[in-house]
Design an enzyme around this catalytic site. Structure first.
Site, PDB file in Angstrom:
ATOM      1  N   ASN A 191      82.705  -2.101   2.931  1.00 40.99           N
ATOM      2  CA  ASN A 191      81.478  -2.859   3.166  1.00 40.99           C
ATOM      3  C   ASN A 191      80.831  -3.307   1.868  1.00 40.99           C
ATOM      4  O   ASN A 191      80.890  -4.461   1.493  1.00 40.99           O
ATOM      5  CB  ASN A 191      80.497  -2.028   3.983  1.00 40.99           C
ATOM      6  CG  ASN A 191      79.110  -2.649   4.022  1.00 40.99           C
ATOM      7  OD1 ASN A 191      78.993  -3.841   4.276  1.00 40.99           O
ATOM      8  ND2 ASN A 191      78.083  -1.874   3.730  1.00 40.99           N
ATOM      9  N   GLU A 192      80.271  -2.344   1.170  1.00 40.32           N
ATOM     10  CA  GLU A 192      79.431  -2.699   0.021  1.00 40.32           C
ATOM     11  C   GLU A 192      79.832  -1.784  -1.128  1.00 40.32           C
ATOM     12  O   GLU A 192      79.012  -1.128  -1.745  1.00 40.32           O
ATOM     13  CB  GLU A 192      77.978  -2.466   0.436  1.00 40.32           C
ATOM     14  CG  GLU A 192      76.966  -3.233  -0.306  1.00 40.32           C
ATOM     15  CD  GLU A 192      75.575  -3.012   0.275  1.00 40.32           C
ATOM     16  OE1 GLU A 192      75.149  -1.847   0.450  1.00 40.32           O
ATOM     17  OE2 GLU A 192      74.896  -4.019   0.556  1.00 40.32           O
ATOM     18  N   CYS A 235      76.502  -0.415   6.175  1.00 40.46           N
ATOM     19  CA  CYS A 235      76.758   0.958   5.707  1.00 40.46           C
ATOM     20  C   CYS A 235      77.339   1.824   6.820  1.00 40.46           C
ATOM     21  O   CYS A 235      77.946   2.863   6.553  1.00 40.46           O
ATOM     22  CB  CYS A 235      75.482   1.583   5.187  1.00 40.46           C
ATOM     23  SG  CYS A 235      74.872   0.817   3.687  1.00 40.46           S
ATOM     24  N   GLU A 277      74.947  -4.971  12.898  1.00 41.16           N
ATOM     25  CA  GLU A 277      75.086  -3.552  12.563  1.00 41.16           C
ATOM     26  C   GLU A 277      74.211  -2.759  13.520  1.00 41.16           C
ATOM     27  O   GLU A 277      73.111  -3.184  13.871  1.00 41.16           O
ATOM     28  CB  GLU A 277      74.644  -3.295  11.118  1.00 41.16           C
ATOM     29  CG  GLU A 277      74.658  -1.808  10.786  1.00 41.16           C
ATOM     30  CD  GLU A 277      74.579  -1.500   9.306  1.00 41.16           C
ATOM     31  OE1 GLU A 277      74.122  -2.353   8.530  1.00 41.16           O
ATOM     32  OE2 GLU A 277      74.965  -0.369   8.931  1.00 41.16           O
TER      33      GLU A 277
HETATM   34  O1  AHR Z   1      71.483  -4.446   6.192  1.00 40.15           O
HETATM   35  C1  AHR Z   1      71.130  -3.123   5.909  1.00 40.15           C
HETATM   36  C2  AHR Z   1      72.093  -2.491   4.920  1.00 40.15           C
HETATM   37  O2  AHR Z   1      71.985  -3.124   3.693  1.00 40.15           O
HETATM   38  C3  AHR Z   1      73.549  -2.607   5.258  1.00 40.15           C
HETATM   39  O3  AHR Z   1      73.968  -1.631   6.104  1.00 40.15           O
HETATM   40  C4  AHR Z   1      74.203  -2.466   3.944  1.00 40.15           C
HETATM   41  O4  AHR Z   1      75.448  -3.118   3.882  1.00 40.15           O
HETATM   42  C5  AHR Z   1      73.182  -2.970   2.963  1.00 40.15           C
HETATM   43  O5  AHR Z   1      72.953  -2.068   1.956  1.00 40.15           O
END
Ligand code: AHR
Length: 650
Positions: A368-369, A237, A38
């Site tokens: 993603n999350e 994120c 990321e």
């Molecule tokens: O790894 C940091 C962040 O943690 C990532 O962007 C996210 O997916 C998670 O909340």
């Protein structure tokens, strides 16, 4: 008599373990250990992407951010120097701005780029300079580019002759005469008048695989050394964006670099305690480059796309269901970009970018999350559309940011009902959680979705605390947990630590697997844990037990075992979290083992110990040979250690 008691005690402490090599419980997937990339902590711009000029195209929200004019003053006519003004020439979202440099007195005017917390320059190395330029009124005939060190001393320079009033690309190179971690690039001019500049760029010549305008070699080398089974990109994120408008849109990251629309990095203002106002995404490292990097490393590419939900920790904006189509189309087009024939629109672009062969993408992640019913609703739409057109593509869904709680339960239940192929779980938890959860997957439904442990890292203080450290206690706890991932390789098919990389001065989130500055980089203790598992992943899961039970932390011992059919080896990973050594007596059933075992020990006496720029390999594996005795491995597992044992099958 006393001696007899002592012997008895030692014997009682020796733990009899059995490796059963005759039964392959499950194949170890080649994707078992991978990497999660990321653009956080300057991991891409300022890190992996080797561009040294920050805001090279003057496209940041403040177009002169990163550029200084020490002898100029916006409130003055600058008759003794000069002044650069941003010209917003287009309404198109990309490549809107260039600068008009008015040079009044050449000997008095300087325009300086500060780099990403400086520029890393090495003595004797060559740096490739390029810029777009056009002469305006007056007599500016040359631009002089000088690398200056922290005390403003020149450590290399080149002079470029300007020709004509039409825009053209100029190229030159600079050979550095000295090393500096915080160099800057100074532009001075010959002749008074006006010159227009854009895309001022400087790269080391020596990049990963020698690619022009490529990636930083030492950083890719560290990644490559992990032998990753997959490369997940671009986040995190960052996929979702703080708002939908600022989500990651892969189509804006491919094609000519100058046409890639810059975006404020979502980590720029995320944490008040680590503001990074100069953090933008140039997308010089875009989707083509990610696919190429995955291919270079022999890793399966695993792109993750927005599912129409902005980060739920931020605005949580949703795209209405009846406006989801463009997002779904992005996913379909991405598959065409990666795998499509060169006769297709997106396949042609890939080919035009230099890669006519398909990238053989097998996985795609949707969201993603994300969590909650809105995610499930959107996921279903993506799944239907992707499977209709590309039934062979494996879709990764997500269970949200936490490994338990109502959102996790809801997500898992829904995704199981949908027969989701692979579910991504995240856990940022204290070290003890990792030790206590080595048996997490022992009770998972063997017929349910496969698991991608997609983001995990032990937090020495708390999630997102700037005081978190990559210390040995965290790394050892992750190792203990990873034996549980490996023991459950029939369910867990992919795993990755997160985040991956951090610039020592430009970070927002800690802990991170790899730390770097502008010149150097090192793997943390956690990195070496990952490396030991990944480099020794084997091909088949086999059992290792004590009194017929798996080792999940009883009396501080954890273990997993694999067979490697390619090398004809048995590989045993043992983690001892006790403060004292533990004796083990390993018996091998179903295989005759020969001669000696090799051992690779990772440990420290100090749970707080960390690797650093000064001691980059302070905690790193030590190799040794251990003679086998009558086909058994009798040895002492040091205190607070991860040890990988390898034995050849006769
Ligand atoms: O790894 C940091 C962040 O943690 C990532 O962007 C996210 O997916 C998670 O909340």
């Amino acid at each position: 008599m006393l001696l007899g008691v002592a012997i008895q005690q030692t014997a009682a402490q020796t733990r009899a373990l059995t490796v059963n090599a005759s039964e392959s419980i499950a194949p170890i997937q080649p994707t078992m250990y991978g990497i999660f990339f990321e653009d956080i902590n300057f991991a891409a711009d300022g890190g992996l992407y080797a561009e040294m000029v920050k805001n090279r195209g003057f496209e940041f929200v403040d177009p002169m951010m990163g550029w200084q004019q020490p002898n100029s003053d916006r409130h003055s006519m600058n008759l003794e120097s000069g002044f650069a003004t941003a010209i917003k020439s287009k309404e198109s979202p990309a490549d809107q701005t260039y600068i008009q440099v008015l040079v009044n007195k050449p000997e008095g005017y300087e325009l300086i780029n500060e780099g990403f917390r400086g520029m890393g320059v090495e003595s004797g190395a060559e740096y490739l300079l390029s810029f777009e330029g056009a002469k305006g009124e007056g007599e500016v005939s040359q631009v002089v580019f000088t690398l200056i060190d922290e005390s403003d001393k020149a450590i290399g320079s080149t002079t470029v002759d300007l020709s004509g009033t039409d825009w053209k690309v100029y190229e030159a190179s600079i050979k550095a005469k000295a090393t500096s971690e915080k160099a800057k690039l100074k532009l001075t001019f010959q002749g008074a008048g006006i010159v227009h500049l854009d895309m001022v760029s400087l790269f080391p010549k020596d990049t990963w695989m020698g690619r022009e305008k490529g990636l930083r070699k030492d950083l890719v080398q560290l990644l490559n050394d992990l032998d990753p089974g997959f490369l997940r990109f671009p986040g995190g994120c960052i996929v979702e964006g703080r708002t939908l408008a600022r989500r990651y849109q892969w189509k804006k990251t491919v094609g000519p670099i100058e046409d890639r629309e810059i975006l404020v990095n979502r980590w720029n203002t995320e944490f008040a305690h680590r503001p990074t106002p100069d953090y933008f995404q140039s997308f010089g490292l875009g989707f083509f480059e990610y696919f190429q990097l995955a291919e270079d490393m022999g890793a399966a590419p695993m792109p993750i796309l927005s599912c129409g939900m902005a980060c739920q920790f931020n605005t949580a904006e949703l795209v209405p269901m009846d406006q989801l189509d463009p997002y779904v189309q992005d996913a379909l087009d991405l598959i065409e970009f990666a795998n499509g024939d060169v006769s297709t629109d997106w396949g042609k672009l890939r080919s035009d970018m230099g890669h006519p062969e398909p990238f053989n993408m097998k996985y795609i992640g949707i969201g993603n999350e994300q969590w909650g019913p809105e995610y499930i609703k959107r996921f279903k739409v993506f799944e239907k559309a992707i499977k209709a057109k590309y039934p062979e593509i494996i879709i990764i869904s997500g269970s949200g940011p936490f490994p338990d709680g109502e959102h996790f339960e809801y997500g898992m239940e829904q995704l199981s009902e949908l027969n989701s192929e692979i579910v991504d779980e995240h856990y940022y938890r204290p070290p003890n959680w990792f030790r206590e959860n080595a048996n997490r997957y022992d009770s998972y439904d063997r017929n349910g979705p496969k698991i991608f442990a997609g983001e995990y890292a032990a937090q020495s203080v708390a999630i997102a605390s700037p005081d978190n450290r990559n210390n040995w206690n965290c790394a050892l706890s992750e190792a203990a947990f990873m034996t549980g991932l490996e023991r459950n390789a029939d369910v867990v098919v992919m795993t990755s630590y997160a985040p991956l990389m951090a610039h020592a001065e430009g970070w927002q989130w800690t802990p991170d697997l790899i730390w770097f500055n502008n010149l150097e980089s090192y793997g943390t203790a956690n990195y070496y844990v990952q490396k030991l598992f990944s480099n020794n992943r084997g091909t088949d899961l086999i059992s290792i037990t004590e009194e017929d039970s798996p080792l999940t932390g009883q009396s501080d011992l954890y273990a997993s075992a694999v067979k490697d059919a390619n090398t004809n080896e048995l590989i045993i990973k043992v983690v001892n979290t006790a403060k004292s050594a533990q004796e083990i007596d390993l018996d091998f059933e179903g295989a005759k083992v020969a001669g000696k075992a090799m051992s690779y020990t990772l440990r420290s006496d100090d749970p707080e110990a960390v690797n650093s720029f000064e001691s980059p390999k302070g905690i790193s594996p030590a190799e040794a040979e251990i003679p086998l005795s009558k086909g058994r491995l009798r040895t002492s597992v040091p205190s607070e250690a991860l040890v990988v044992y390898k034995v050849k099958i006769k």
